[in-house]
Design a protein around this motif. Structure first.
Motif: not given
Ligand SMILES: Cc1cc2nc3c(=O)[nH]c(=O)nc-3n(C[C@H](O)[C@H](O)[C@H](O)COP(=O)(O)OP(=O)(O)OC[C@H]3O[C@@H](n4cnc5c(N)ncnc54)[C@H](O)[C@@H]3O)c2cc1C
Length: 431
Positions: A9, A11, A14-15, A34, A40-41, A55, A196, A255, A262-263, A287, A374, A399, A409
């Motif tokens: 769940v 993309a 992490a996913g 979703a 994602g972020r 992001g 950073t 997530l 939300s799930i 940002k 986070p 995640g 990060f």
């Molecule tokens: C503004 C900003 C600046 C940042 N700057 C940096 C940086 O400079 N360097 C760095 O390394 N990191 C940075 N980060 C952090 C980094 O982007 C995140 O820590 C990382 O991308 C998170 O990846 P993730 O896969 O854990 O989570 P996410 O990327 O959030 O992936 C989770 C996915 O789950 C999906 N999802 C949510 N709910 C559902 C659902 N119900 N059903 C299906 N899918 C769902 C979301 O759409 C998302 O695609 C920043 C983040 C932000 C927001």
């Protein structure tokens, strides 16, 4: 009902990591995302006349998991502009000085924090190693600085620096998380600052995410919102908002913590997972990208966390204009696309810049994140991290929110995706 070895769940990084690892090991994998895009972020988009990151942006060779992906997919990095001028707000007014003069204001406290980080987190990838962590984990960054007998100016500047790191007010920013960042940079805070915000991906984070997705045989389904994950006799059933149901032996849920609730999980998640999601992370900021008229020589601005923007810096030039990146700690007070509000906040440092346009993405208002990067509040490390990393029967978790090392990060996302994929692969092998 479609049936897979593993349903993932989300993309984000992490996913995508877990999907690649498992599909390349011959597992049948579906990724349910979703949004109408992967990443994602992280989100590279065309705005203000050029490609910008909404992001996650900066990467570094000090971040081992990110760097290994950069190597694998032959991505390139480029430096952000370095400035010779720093503007900082203290005593209610803007001060101007060299980076050395600014560093002199934070050196004493940062040296101390960095040294303490080695004591408490000698091995950064084992953040819960010390049994007496609760001695520091209940403290905020503000508590720490208050004990150091800093001058008023030093205190304000330090708060501003950490508010920028946390993307949230320093009073809710966990000291242990600040130390974990320093420890991940081997106790060298200058290196931490470089890691950073020093280097970005030349082709954007989207290029890295696309390369990882292309390397996986997973069935990636976009615009697919997962609403329920239920345990069954043979594994799990995953339900989506449009009523589709998929069967999977194992699930990896990636997530963000703030939307974990939300799930509908059946059986319900353990109390600690529910409480962590309900408590929310410390990050609650924004940002924003600001296009200003003309070419502006490089500078860096810092402000305490009672300002709407706590950090600003020119990043690019485009058609004779300059694009600045800025961060603030309260997205509910300032939306990143509010041109008048952003221009007003920018004037705390400089009133000579004409704002042409602003853009950004409000991650706090986004129903699929509700957080930016986070960051833990005081107490959340010892109360929740171990519980959050635990599988819930056949449902595993990954995640950046629950990473060990560079939590917050892209590196943390990849790290956690690798770990979850390893757990799931081992479990499938046994079964
Ligand atoms: C503004 C900003 C600046 C940042 N700057 C940096 C940086 O400079 N360097 C760095 O390394 N990191 C940075 N980060 C952090 C980094 O982007 C995140 O820590 C990382 O991308 C998170 O990846 P993730 O896969 O854990 O989570 P996410 O990327 O959030 O992936 C989770 C996915 O789950 C999906 N999802 C949510 N709910 C559902 C659902 N119900 N059903 C299906 N899918 C769902 C979301 O759409 C998302 O695609 C920043 C983040 C932000 C927001």
């Amino acid at each position: 009902m479609d049936s897979y070895d593993v349903v993932i769940v989300g993309a984000g990084f992490a996913g995508l990591t877990a999907a690649r690892e498992l599909s390349l090991r011959g597992r049948s994998v579906a990724v349910l995302e979703a949004r109408d895009r992967i990443g994602g972020r992280t989100w590279t988009d065309e705005r203000l006349g050029r490609r910008l990151e909404m992001g996650g942006t900066w990467v570094h060779w000090l971040q081992p998991h990110t760097w290994s992906e950069i190597t694998r997919y032959e991505q390139h990095i480029e430096p952000s502009p370095s400035s010779t001028t720093v503007l900082w707000i203290a005593d209610g007014r803007a001060h101007r000085g060299s980076p050395e003069e600014f560093d002199a204001l934070i050196e004493r406290s940062m040296d101390r924090l960095a040294a303490d980080s080695r004591t408490w987190f000698e091995r950064p990838y084992e953040p819960l190693r010390r049994p007496d962590l609760d001695q520091i984990d209940h403290q905020s960054v503000t508590d720490y600085f208050d004990r150091l007998e800093l001058t008023a100016a030093e205190r304000e500047v330090n708060i501003g620096v950490w508010a920028e790191h946390f993307n949230g007010p320093a009073v809710v920013s966990g000291l242990s998380q600040a130390m974990r960042w320093c420890a991940a940079a081997s106790g060298n805070w200058r290196l931490l600052h470089e890691a950073t915000s020093g280097y970005r991906l030349t082709a954007g984070t989207a290029s890295l995410a696309a390369a990882m997705a292309a390397d996986s045989n997973a069935d990636i389904r976009l615009s697919t919102v997962v609403t329920g994950i239920a345990r069954t006799d043979s594994g799990t059933t995953v339900t989506t908002a449009n009523g589709t149901r998929l069967a999977a032996k194992r699930v990896i849920c990636t997530l963000p913590l703030n939307v974990l609730d939300s799930i509908d999980f059946q059986p319900a998640l353990p109390a600690a997972k529910q409480a962590a999601s309900a408590e929310r992370t410390a990050s609650q900021g924004l940002k924003t990208w600001i296009r200003v008229r003309g070419e502006v020589p490089a500078f860096t601005g810092y402000a305490p966390d009672d300002h709407d923007l706590t950090f600003v810096r020119p990043e690019y030039t485009v058609d004779g204009d300059t694009i600045l990146v800025a961060f603030g700690t309260r997205a509910h007070d300032l939306d990143p696309t509010d041109k008048a509000g952003v221009a007003r906040a920018l004037r705390a440092w400089r009133d000579d810049l004409e704002v042409v346009d602003v853009t950004g993405h409000n991650w706090m208002a986004d129903e699929f994140s509700r957080e930016t990067w986070p960051m833990q509040r005081p107490g959340q490390l010892t109360k929740y991290l171990a519980a959050l990393q635990q599988p819930h029967g056949p449902i595993h978790f990954a995640g950046s929110d629950i990473a060990n090392g560079w939590a917050g990060f892209i590196d943390g996302a990849v790290e956690s995706g690798l770990r979850a994929a390893g757990q799931v692969n081992a479990a499938l092998r046994v079964s």
